[in-house]
Design a protein around this motif. Structure first.
Motif, PDB file in Angstrom:
ATOM      1  N   LYS A  17       0.776  -1.191  -0.003  1.00 25.85           N
ATOM      2  CA  LYS A  17      -0.070  -0.129  -0.065  1.00 25.85           C
ATOM      3  C   LYS A  17       0.940   1.264  -0.007  1.00 25.85           C
ATOM      4  O   LYS A  17       0.266   2.161  -0.389  1.00 25.85           O
ATOM      5  CB  LYS A  17      -1.020  -0.124   1.403  1.00 25.85           C
ATOM      6  N   HIS A  92      -6.910  -1.155  -5.810  1.00 25.07           N
ATOM      7  CA  HIS A  92      -6.934  -1.093  -4.360  1.00 25.07           C
ATOM      8  C   HIS A  92      -7.827  -2.253  -4.066  1.00 25.07           C
ATOM      9  O   HIS A  92      -7.382  -3.119  -3.063  1.00 25.07           O
ATOM     10  CB  HIS A  92      -7.421   0.107  -3.916  1.00 25.07           C
ATOM     11  N   ARG A  96      -6.507  -5.392  -1.716  1.00 25.80           N
ATOM     12  CA  ARG A  96      -7.155  -5.601  -0.403  1.00 25.80           C
ATOM     13  C   ARG A  96      -7.406  -7.123  -0.277  1.00 25.80           C
ATOM     14  O   ARG A  96      -7.401  -8.020   0.764  1.00 25.80           O
ATOM     15  CB  ARG A  96      -8.331  -4.674  -0.361  1.00 25.80           C
TER      16      ARG A  96
END
Length: 130
Positions: A17, A92, A96
Motif C-alpha cells: 500500500k 486497491h 485488499r
C-alpha cells in the motif's frame, strides 16, 4: 514456509500500500524474484509430504496433505491470479483481496507447523502416532 508466510502477511503485503500507484506495477513485477525462493521450498514441502504419506499412511499424514492441498489451491487459484492482475495495473480492491485471502495460506501453514512439531516431539516417544 510458515515463517515466510507470516512475514508476507504481516509485513510484505501490507507494505504494498505504501509503494504508490506510479511505481506499483514495476515493483510487483520485480517482486516475482521471491518465486526463486518460495517455489523450490514449496516443491520440497510437497515432495516430503508425499514421501511421508507413502512411508506411513496414517490420518496424521492425510490431514497434513489435505492442508497442504488447501495451501496449493489457494496459491494457484487465488493469490497468483491476483498477483498477475496487480502486475498489470494497481487496483486497491485486488490488493485488499490479496492480503485478506493470504490468511488462508497463513492459517494452514501455521496448522501444518503445529501438526509437524507435535509429530516430531511425539515420534521419539511413540511408534504409533495417529
Amino acid at each position: 514456509m510458515c515463517g515466510v508466510c507470516w512475514f508476507v502477511q504481516i509485513v510484505h503485503y501490507p507494505l504494498f500500500k505504501e509503494i504508490g500507484e506510479t511505481h506499483f506495477t514495476k515493483y510487483i513485477n520485480e517482486n516475482y524474484r521471491t518465486a526463486w525462493i518460495v517455489g523450490p521450498i514449496m516443491l520440497l514441502e510437497l515432495g516430503s509430504g508425499l514421501w511421508f504419506i507413502s512411508e506411513k499412511f496414517s490420518i496424521f499424514f492425510i490431514i497434513n496433505m489435505v492442508w497442504l492441498g488447501i495451501i496449493w489451491v489457494s496459491t494457484f487459484a487465488i493469490q497468483m491470479p491476483l498477483h498477475r492482475k496487480l502486475s498489470k495495473q494497481y487496483n486497491h480492491k485486488h490488493l485488499r483481496l490479496l492480503v485478506r485471502t493470504n490468511w488462508i495460506r497463513t492459517v494452514f501453514w501455521s496448522l501444518r507447523s503445529v501438526l509437524l512439531i507435535y509429530y516430531i516431539i511425539n515420534a521419539n516417544f511413540s511408534s504409533d502416532i495417529f
